[in-house]
Design an enzyme around this catalytic site. Structure first.
Site, PDB file in Angstrom:
ATOM      1  N   LYS A   1     -10.950  -1.656   6.915  1.00 30.68           N
ATOM      2  CA  LYS A   1     -10.073  -1.548   7.519  1.00 30.68           C
ATOM      3  C   LYS A   1     -10.233  -1.052   8.759  1.00 30.68           C
ATOM      4  O   LYS A   1     -11.598  -0.565   8.877  1.00 30.68           O
ATOM      5  CB  LYS A   1      -9.219  -0.183   6.848  1.00 30.68           C
ATOM      6  CG  LYS A   1      -7.696   0.057   7.397  1.00 30.68           C
ATOM      7  CD  LYS A   1      -7.324   1.589   6.563  1.00 30.68           C
ATOM      8  CE  LYS A   1      -5.693   2.256   7.151  1.00 30.68           C
ATOM      9  NZ  LYS A   1      -5.499   2.952   6.206  1.00 30.68           N
TER      10      LYS A   1
ATOM     11  N   GLU B   1       0.832  -1.286   0.161  1.00 34.05           N
ATOM     12  CA  GLU B   1       0.182  -0.707  -0.262  1.00 34.05           C
ATOM     13  C   GLU B   1       0.386   1.186   0.262  1.00 34.05           C
ATOM     14  O   GLU B   1       1.286   1.809   1.185  1.00 34.05           O
ATOM     15  CB  GLU B   1      -0.757   0.124   1.095  1.00 34.05           C
ATOM     16  CG  GLU B   1      -1.633   1.713   1.595  1.00 34.05           C
ATOM     17  CD  GLU B   1      -2.299   1.306   2.104  1.00 34.05           C
ATOM     18  OE1 GLU B   1      -2.943   2.546   3.427  1.00 34.05           O
ATOM     19  OE2 GLU B   1      -2.306   0.426   3.456  1.00 34.05           O
TER      20      GLU B   1
ATOM     21  N   ARG C   1       0.362  10.541   0.351  1.00 31.30           N
ATOM     22  CA  ARG C   1       0.856  11.610   1.435  1.00 31.30           C
ATOM     23  C   ARG C   1       1.642  12.279   1.158  1.00 31.30           C
ATOM     24  O   ARG C   1       2.504  13.016   2.132  1.00 31.30           O
ATOM     25  CB  ARG C   1       1.224  10.851   3.100  1.00 31.30           C
ATOM     26  CG  ARG C   1      -0.103   9.836   3.702  1.00 31.30           C
ATOM     27  CD  ARG C   1       0.142   9.548   5.104  1.00 31.30           C
ATOM     28  NE  ARG C   1      -0.526   8.693   5.423  1.00 31.30           N
ATOM     29  CZ  ARG C   1      -0.215   8.126   6.214  1.00 31.30           C
ATOM     30  NH1 ARG C   1       0.573   7.690   6.939  1.00 31.30           N
ATOM     31  NH2 ARG C   1      -1.572   6.662   6.549  1.00 31.30           N
TER      32      ARG C   1
END
Length: 217
Positions: free
Chosen positions: A136, A48, A52
């Site tokens: 999640k 993943e 950011r």
């Protein structure tokens, strides 16, 4: 059009690739391919890459093109545009820290399977109503950790989770022992100092330690 059932099956297959999905914050896209190769060599295929940094989409594009055995996904997905950009870059799954109506509507229209974040039973139930069976749990440790997630197993038996947030190698087995956990997410496999130093052997070692963790399901 890809159905929700198909997308949920694809998410489950990603979650079952290894006990840990590394959550990667990458500042230099040139590090993406050697990092991904090190993770794959250590037994970790699902990766993943979080949105950011400015390098994230270029990193996803490079991994998708050059690391055949990697299954690269995009994290920190917040809006419809993030899904579209990640899909164009070659991402094979998407992860969000939480959800909004707009993001869920966009996910319905996207072929990219979404692993949405939930931190409460109410949020999990709302996602269940939308057809999500794989979630999640974020932020895992601050939100209640093993005790809270374990308490959901009986009243929400349809759901399987990837807890992420505050988990490391020492605490991961406690989460993986839960009957409703398929894998955990963590940033400890790709620490910033090793990425900056190009310590691919060190990252491969961290991946090997994570890949042999035991899970109950």
């Amino acid at each position: 059009m890809t159905t929700m059932s198909d997308k949920q099956a694809r998410v489950e297959s990603v979650m079952r690739l290894a006990p840990v999905i590394p959550v990667v914050i990458i500042d230099d896209a040139r590090h993406a391919v050697p990092m991904a190769r090190a993770l794959v060599a250590g037994g970790i295929r699902a990766i993943e890459v979080t949105l950011r940094t400015q390098a994230a989409l270029d990193a996803i594009r490079a991994i998708a093109a050059e690391v055949e055995d990697a299954v690269v996904g995009v994290g920190t997905v917040l809006a419809a545009g993030d899904l579209a950009a990640a899909e164009r870059a070659g991402a094979r799954f998407a992860v969000s820290p939480g959800v909004s109506p707009g993001l869920l509507d966009a996910a319905d229209d996207s072929a990219l399977p979404l692993l949405p974040g939930a931190a409460t039973a109410s949020e999990a139930m709302a996602l269940l109503e939308r057809g999500y069976r794989h979630l999640k749990f974020f932020p895992a440790v601050p939100a209640g950790g093993v005790r809270l997630l374990g308490a959901w197993a009986s009243p929400l038996p349809q759901l399987r989770f990837c807890p992420t947030g505050g988990i490391g190698l020492a605490s991961a087995p406690d989460f993986l022992a839960l009957p409703n956990v398929l894998c955990v997410g963590g940033s400890w496999l790709t620490p910033a100092d090793r990425l900056a130093a190009g310590d691919w052997a060190g990252i491969e070692l961290l991946a090997r330690e994570a890949a042999v963790l035991k899970r109950s399901v």
